[in-house]
Structures are given as structure tokens and as C-alpha cells.
Design an enzyme around this catalytic site. Structure first.
Site, mmCIF file in Angstrom:
data_model
loop_
_atom_site.group_PDB
_atom_site.id
_atom_site.type_symbol
_atom_site.label_atom_id
_atom_site.label_comp_id
_atom_site.label_asym_id
_atom_site.label_seq_id
_atom_site.Cartn_x
_atom_site.Cartn_y
_atom_site.Cartn_z
ATOM 1 N N HIS A 74 0.899 -1.144 -0.118
ATOM 2 C CA HIS A 74 -0.073 0.089 0.152
ATOM 3 C C HIS A 74 0.818 1.225 -0.109
ATOM 4 C CE1 HIS A 74 -2.973 -2.924 0.891
ATOM 5 N NE2 HIS A 74 -3.729 -1.881 0.564
ATOM 6 N N GLN A 95 -7.970 8.304 -2.404
ATOM 7 C CA GLN A 95 -7.099 9.288 -1.713
ATOM 8 C C GLN A 95 -7.702 10.845 -2.150
ATOM 9 O OE1 GLN A 95 -2.951 9.601 -0.838
ATOM 10 N NE2 GLN A 95 -2.827 7.075 -1.012
ATOM 11 N N PHE A 126 1.230 3.138 6.906
ATOM 12 C CA PHE A 126 -0.205 3.379 7.539
ATOM 13 C C PHE A 126 -1.302 3.081 6.518
ATOM 14 C CE2 PHE A 126 -3.879 6.265 8.294
ATOM 15 C CZ PHE A 126 -3.903 5.999 9.745
#
Length: 175
Positions: A74, A95, A126
């Protein structure tokens, strides 16, 4: 939405067609779709929720190193790949939908600091299902999750990845 059928129906596809259609649901990890197909699909897997469950079971059964590889696939949120246009189409939409493409320079700097601190602490980026969220909630989640233990955070990241997969499958019903 979860009662709607995916088109094409996963249970009707041969392995190659299934992987072409659904191999990108988990970021850069088509092996998950391959293994789900190998285990077997039936009419229960023709809905977003049903297929999401089958795919999630594969990742949940994987060893820790394989799970970490999926997490590491990711991109950083509001990171360099996003700014340079190097994200997958799904990640770009997700996003942008959370407003990460509209960050001020100060917000980008804050995301970079958190991304760096997070990776230093956990060894992976994250991951958060950002659809329906905004940059303020995402930054708050960074702060909270930096307090997790490495095991808690690996589990949280996998849960978020499963949520991303379900959201992506739900989006395919409406396309």
C-alpha cells in the site's frame, strides 16, 4: 449494496478471467484472488460481501510475512506516489475522495512526518480505508494508531485492507 450481484459473477469465471477481474482488489496482491479461486467459489461469492469474505479468508490464513507484504504494497497516504501520479487508479480515487489531493503544504508536511514515524515504528505504511473520511480524521487516526503495539497495528492494518477490498467490490457493482 451487498445484496447486489457483481458482473461478471465471480462463480462463473475461469481462473484467468477471475484474476483479471478481481486480482487488483488487494493492492498489488493478485495471489489472494488466485488462492480464493483455487479454494472454490460458488453463488455465495457473487455479491461484494460474499466475495470480500472469500478474499479476506485467504489473507487471514496467510502467514505473518505474507500479510506484511500485502500491507507494504500500500502507498503512503498523501505521499510522494500520490503527488507524482504513481498510484493505482483505485488508490488515486480513494485518496482524492478523502481530499488528500487538496492538502496544503503544511498538511502534506504533517502527513510526511506521520508516514515516516509510522513506518519507523511498525515497518510498514499506515493503511486506512479513507473512503467517506477526510484528511482531518485521517491525521487523527495516525495519532491514535501510533500508540498501538506492532501486533495490534498489523491486525488493524489487515482489517482496514479488508474494508478497502469490500469498498472496491461495492464500487464495481455501480460501475
Amino acid at each position: 449494496m451487498t445484496d447486489a450481484l457483481l458482473d461478471p459473477r465471480p462463480s462463473t469465471l475461469d481462473r484467468a478471467a477471475f484474476v483479471r477481474q478481481f486480482g487488483d482488489v488487494y493492492e498489488h496482491s493478485p495471489w489472494i484472488a488466485e488462492q480464493a479461486w483455487d479454494i472454490g467459489l460458488d453463488a455465495r461469492h457473487d455479491t461484494p460481501a460474499g466475495l470480500a469474505d472469500a478474499l479476506a479468508a485467504v489473507l487471514d490464513a496467510a502467514d505473518t510475512e505474507r500479510q506484511l507484504a500485502v500491507i507494504r504494497a500500500h502507498p503512503d497516504l498523501a505521499g510522494k506516489a500520490a503527488k507524482s501520479g504513481a498510484l493505482t487508479a483505485d488508490s488515486t480515487r480513494e485518496q482524492a475522495g478523502a481530499g488528500l489531493d487538496q492538502c496544503s503544504e503544511a498538511e502534506y508536511e504533517r502527513f510526511h512526518r506521520y508516514n515516516d514515524a509510522y513506518k519507523a515504528r511498525f515497518g510498514f505504511p499506515f493503511v486506512m480505508a479513507v473512503k467517506g473520511s477526510d484528511r482531518h480524521r485521517i491525521l487523527a487516526a495516525f495519532e491514535q494508531r501510533l500508540e498501538h503495539t506492532p501486533d495490534e497495528e498489523r491486525r488493524t492494518a489487515i482489517e482496514q485492507i479488508h474494508r478497502i477490498a469490500l469498498l472496491r467490490l461495492n464500487d464495481r457493482v455501480t460501475r
